[in-house]
Motif scaffolding. Structure first.
Motif, mmCIF file in Angstrom:
data_model
loop_
_atom_site.group_PDB
_atom_site.id
_atom_site.type_symbol
_atom_site.label_atom_id
_atom_site.label_comp_id
_atom_site.label_asym_id
_atom_site.label_seq_id
_atom_site.Cartn_x
_atom_site.Cartn_y
_atom_site.Cartn_z
ATOM 1 N N ALA A 124 1.162 -0.942 -0.189
ATOM 2 C CA ALA A 124 0.260 -0.243 -0.160
ATOM 3 C C ALA A 124 0.709 1.512 0.056
ATOM 4 O O ALA A 124 2.012 1.086 0.591
ATOM 5 N N GLY A 125 0.180 2.365 -0.914
ATOM 6 C CA GLY A 125 1.291 3.592 -0.558
ATOM 7 C C GLY A 125 0.243 3.941 0.795
ATOM 8 O O GLY A 125 -0.004 3.728 2.123
ATOM 9 N N SER A 126 0.289 6.399 1.022
ATOM 10 C CA SER A 126 0.544 6.935 1.971
ATOM 11 C C SER A 126 -0.714 6.769 2.280
ATOM 12 O O SER A 126 -1.413 7.153 3.412
ATOM 13 N N SER A 127 -1.978 6.314 1.097
ATOM 14 C CA SER A 127 -3.461 6.537 2.294
ATOM 15 C C SER A 127 -4.391 5.990 2.166
ATOM 16 O O SER A 127 -4.448 4.759 0.445
ATOM 17 N N PRO A 128 -5.075 5.608 2.959
ATOM 18 C CA PRO A 128 -5.989 4.388 2.722
ATOM 19 C C PRO A 128 -7.151 4.349 1.961
ATOM 20 O O PRO A 128 -8.145 3.666 1.533
ATOM 21 N N GLY A 138 -1.564 1.526 -12.540
ATOM 22 C CA GLY A 138 -0.292 2.836 -12.244
ATOM 23 C C GLY A 138 1.330 2.006 -11.341
ATOM 24 O O GLY A 138 1.903 3.161 -11.785
ATOM 25 N N GLY A 139 1.499 0.874 -11.852
ATOM 26 C CA GLY A 139 2.141 0.589 -11.054
ATOM 27 C C GLY A 139 2.541 0.070 -9.556
ATOM 28 O O GLY A 139 2.725 -1.086 -8.763
ATOM 29 N N GLY A 140 2.150 1.406 -8.253
ATOM 30 C CA GLY A 140 1.522 1.145 -7.051
ATOM 31 C C GLY A 140 3.086 1.623 -6.364
ATOM 32 O O GLY A 140 3.831 0.117 -6.157
ATOM 33 N N MET A 141 3.534 2.654 -5.903
ATOM 34 C CA MET A 141 4.901 2.950 -5.370
ATOM 35 C C MET A 141 4.467 2.901 -3.917
ATOM 36 O O MET A 141 3.571 3.901 -3.108
ATOM 37 N N SER A 142 4.752 1.576 -3.277
ATOM 38 C CA SER A 142 4.766 1.214 -1.852
ATOM 39 C C SER A 142 5.154 1.815 -0.656
ATOM 40 O O SER A 142 6.875 2.115 -0.495
ATOM 41 N N TRP A 143 5.057 1.816 0.852
ATOM 42 C CA TRP A 143 6.218 2.033 1.861
ATOM 43 C C TRP A 143 7.918 1.173 1.896
ATOM 44 O O TRP A 143 8.391 1.427 2.260
ATOM 45 N N GLY A 149 9.680 -3.993 -3.806
ATOM 46 C CA GLY A 149 9.080 -4.174 -5.528
ATOM 47 C C GLY A 149 7.455 -3.093 -5.742
ATOM 48 O O GLY A 149 6.784 -2.478 -4.665
ATOM 49 N N TRP A 150 7.549 -3.350 -6.401
ATOM 50 C CA TRP A 150 6.274 -2.489 -6.817
ATOM 51 C C TRP A 150 4.964 -3.603 -6.761
ATOM 52 O O TRP A 150 4.916 -4.276 -7.313
ATOM 53 N N ALA A 151 3.549 -3.011 -6.738
ATOM 54 C CA ALA A 151 2.381 -3.183 -6.265
ATOM 55 C C ALA A 151 2.241 -3.694 -7.367
ATOM 56 O O ALA A 151 1.313 -4.892 -7.490
ATOM 57 N N ALA A 152 2.601 -3.639 -8.172
ATOM 58 C CA ALA A 152 2.104 -4.367 -10.001
ATOM 59 C C ALA A 152 2.268 -5.886 -9.856
ATOM 60 O O ALA A 152 2.153 -6.769 -10.726
ATOM 61 N N LYS A 392 8.017 10.776 -14.841
ATOM 62 C CA LYS A 392 7.341 10.725 -13.195
ATOM 63 C C LYS A 392 6.430 8.855 -13.319
ATOM 64 O O LYS A 392 6.445 8.599 -14.460
ATOM 65 N N PRO A 393 6.135 8.843 -12.094
ATOM 66 C CA PRO A 393 5.301 7.656 -11.976
ATOM 67 C C PRO A 393 4.153 7.476 -12.617
ATOM 68 O O PRO A 393 3.217 8.878 -12.513
ATOM 69 N N TYR A 394 3.594 7.062 -13.303
ATOM 70 C CA TYR A 394 2.292 7.360 -13.866
ATOM 71 C C TYR A 394 1.089 7.378 -12.975
ATOM 72 O O TYR A 394 0.129 8.448 -12.963
ATOM 73 N N THR A 395 1.089 7.028 -11.548
ATOM 74 C CA THR A 395 -0.088 7.531 -10.353
ATOM 75 C C THR A 395 0.312 9.497 -10.546
ATOM 76 O O THR A 395 -0.609 10.116 -8.848
ATOM 77 N N ALA A 396 1.238 9.334 -10.468
ATOM 78 C CA ALA A 396 1.595 10.877 -9.865
ATOM 79 C C ALA A 396 1.470 12.283 -11.384
ATOM 80 O O ALA A 396 1.556 12.675 -11.031
#
Length: 436
Positions: A124-128, A138-143, A149-152, A392-396
């Motif tokens: 997961a990322g920073s926001s629930p 979009g890849g998923g850059m996690s804590w 690695g990537w959530a994807a 850039k990250p896709y989700t950003a």
């Protein structure tokens, strides 16, 4: 041509068209500075509703865009049918296999809460509040991306509706090219209705936020650089410059450690020497509490965030970002990358060898403020020069960005071939399309 009665007759979920009560509220994205015009809003009850809408859109020459709650919206929705997926909210955990299966409307807070009693977590990322499926497409850059690695890359299968309105189960064996594209290439190829992915052991976590007055910026920066230089992959650390309304300027460090509290405290001990702490929330955490580390907004609002990848935080970059005037911005956030995020991926999203992700944050409540914010962001990036990589990250991505800023030329060409082959009539419209 869009037929209100026809859409109502083929779906169980609520259908709203312009002029209907509740339509304007239903079409709003998460970021209220983004204008999101749509032809209709469908609150899908299940995957059968989605299949019916996709089939209808294909026959009518329309497009469909998917949103549970509108994170990542770009405004690229004119003439599209907006499908809300909040009702597809089922979460299943298989603790023996360390797997989760989620519907398209599930957010990360739901997954973390259900997985935590088993000592497991997702990437997961920073926001629930962010949807699991959209984030992962979009890849998923996690804590925990520096470790895992990537959530994807954790995805094992997708349930989709294809461009002909047919439900299909997609795995690496059944459709390797589409499976590759969906793992980090965005939502431009199919409508994902459910997803199965790996979970990871999280017997204990440690983390939180430490805040100091801005006068301690140099000491905090030095501590941040020292900690991140020696950080194991289980530890991710951010530094935040805060300039909030009706508050003095502040500097903060935010951290999450996938491991024991004792080891987490030891790794972050350098922060204890800074002194003059305003607040310190570091503690042992349940995986279900991951979102509490940052406490990001859980309701829609106006924001103007620009994200870039930063190659180095040298003396000049630190001066620009942490000391120079930032005018109308509310904050600057620098997130540590590296570790497994820099390793080759199995899906379409590229690895990042940049050291940091940079977020230039503001509220953007009106046009005058927005213009000032954009001018400040542009000035800061110009001052940073080649330290900004341009990727850039896709989700950003935000309005005005394109997917060419995310993918290499070869990957983008492959994704475009996939789009043309699987969705030749552009039934699906992602926030940031592969063909542009």
């Amino acid at each position: 041509m869009l037929s209100h009665n026809r859409l109502r007759s083929i779906t169980r979920g609520r259908v709203l068209l312009p002029g209907d009560d509740g339509f304007d509220a239903a079409r709003l994205p998460w970021n209220l500075t983004v204008e999101q015009p749509v032809a209709a809003v469908v609150h899908a009850e299940d995957a059968a509703d989605i299949a019916a809408v996709v089939d209808y859109a294909r026959r009518a020459g329309l497009s469909v865009t998917a949103q549970p709650n509108g994170h990542g919206a770009s405004g690229n929705t004119s003439g599209a049918i907006l499908v809300r997926t909040r009702h597809l909210d089922r979460v299943e955990i298989d603790p023996a296999r360390r797997r989760a299966r989620v519907g398209a409307g599930v957010n990360w807070g739901q997954v973390l809460t259900v997985a935590a009693p088993y000592g497991l977590t997702g990437l997961a990322g920073s926001s629930p509040a962010v949807s699991v499926v959209g984030y992962t497409l979009g890849g998923g850059m996690s804590w925990f991306g520096r470790k895992h690695g990537w959530a994807a890359d954790s995805v094992q299968s997708f349930d989709i509706v294809d461009a002909d309105g047919r439900p299909v189960h997609v795995t690496a064996d059944t459709d390797p090219e589409l499976f590759w594209g969906l793992r980090g290439g965005g939502g431009d190829f199919a409508f994902v209705t459910a997803m199965e992915f790996d979970l990871f052991p999280a017997p204990s976590l440690y983390g939180g936020l430490v805040v100091w007055p801005a006068e301690r910026t140099t000491a905090v920066r030095d501590a941040f650089l020292d900690i991140t230089e020696h950080a194991p992959p289980e530890l991710t650390v951010w530094i935040n410059r805060l300039q909030l309304p009706q508050a003095p300027p502040m500097i903060a460090v935010i951290a999450a450690y996938l491991g024991s509290p004792d080891r987490g405290r030891e790794l972050l001990r350098r922060l204890d020497s800074v002194g003059a702490v305003i607040a310190d929330t570091r503690r042992e955490l349940s995986p279900a509490e991951l979102g509490a580390i940052v406490n990001e907004p859980t309701e829609p609002g106006p924001s103007l965030i620009q994200t870039e990848l930063l190659t180095v935080l040298d003396e000049t970059a630190a001066e620009i970002l942490l000391t120079d005037p930032i005018d109308s911005l509310m904050g600057i956030q620098i997130r540590q990358l590296g570790g497994a995020l820099a390793e080759p991926t199995h899906g379409a999203n590229p690895p990042f060898d940049e050291a940091y992700a940079l977020y230039l944050q503001a509220s953007g409540a009106d046009s005058d403020t927005s213009a000032d914010v954009r001018a400040t962001q542009k000035r800061l990036l110009a001052d940073l020069g080649p330290r900004i990589s341009g990727r850039k990250p896709y989700t950003a991505l935000t309005a005005g960005d394109t997917t060419s800023q995310v993918f290499t030329a070869d990957t983008l060409a492959r994704l475009r071939d996939l789009k043309r082959a699987r969705d030749p009539h552009s039934v699906f419209r992602a926030n940031f399309p592969i063909l542009h």
